[in-house]
Design a protein around this motif. Structure first.
Motif: not given
Length: 246
Positions: A98-110
């Protein structure tokens, strides 16, 4: 489609054939799910999604307890049961994803890669829905959720820890199953500095559960809490917390 729908769709497409088409017993579902997780956490994927798609030396702020390594298992295995160790591992890594995903935008490749790992970890955690959680596990999870003590860690290192601890907790049991993704795992040996043996299972993978216990549904009483990806526009970005698209 709601995110909860993606979880069901993922199970229908990817996990259902593993669990049923090969004629597996219900008790081996944990090995099947962690086998899928093990495939996603292979080194080439960790390198691609957690290093190549991030800036050089990029670090994420995570709770101190969230950095769950092999050394932690070595210290805890004499105090906690195997199911409690697995529940703790899955819970801490759910929080980490969750923490990792919270620093990414949805169109980030990861983003999708992390989402799929998170959903598989949720399935593993839900298998223990009837587990009597040890108070020491609850204490560790409470500390991890308090947000008091944090450290900066590279994203790939977090997934490296997740993979290595999973192998330690599951290889001995799941290698005896017919799950293809566990065939090449190496049964861990006791650490040289430790007097404790490596985590054991009661026998073949079919004995991962008490024989008298009814099959536990994959998603039970604990509600799936999808990661939040929207940032507070007023929040000042800090090192390891700024959003980006490479």
């Amino acid at each position: 489609m709601p995110r909860g729908g993606y979880l069901s769709l993922y199970f229908s497409i990817f996990l259902a054939p593993i669990l049923w088409s090969e004629g597996l017993e219900p008790q081996t579902e944990e090995c099947a799910i962690t086998g899928s997780l093990r495939e996603k956490l292979q080194y080439k994927n960790r390198l691609r999604y957690m290093k190549h798609y991030f800036p050089i030396d990029y670090r994420i702020s995570v709770p101190y307890e969230g950095v769950f390594r092999l050394a932690n298992i070595t210290r805890l295995q004499a105090e906690l049961s195997q199911p409690n160790l697995r529940y703790l591992w899955a819970s801490l890594n759910c929080n980490t994803m969750e923490i990792i995903q919270n620093v990414l935008l949805e169109d980030h490749p990861s983003w999708n890669y992390i989402k799929e790992i998170y959903e598989l970890l949720v399935y593993v955690r839900e298998i223990a829905v009837d587990l009597q959680v040890d108070p020491r596990v609850e204490t560790i999870l409470t500390l991890a959720n308090s947000g008091k003590d944090r450290k900066l860690v590279k994203p790939k290192a977090l997934l490296d820890n997740c993979y290595k601890v999973m192998d330690l907790l599951y290889c001995l049991c799941c290698k005896e199953s017919n799950i293809r993704n566990w065939e090449d795992c190496i049964v861990p040996q006791a650490q040289p500095h430790s007097h404790q043996p490596p985590p054991q299972c009661a026998g073949p993978a079919a004995l991962l559960y008490r024989p008298s216990q009814a099959q536990t549904p994959l998603v039970g009483e604990r509600e799936l809490r999808p990661p939040q990806v929207e940032a507070d526009p007023q929040r000042q970005a800090k090192l390891g917390e700024d959003r980006f698209i490479p």
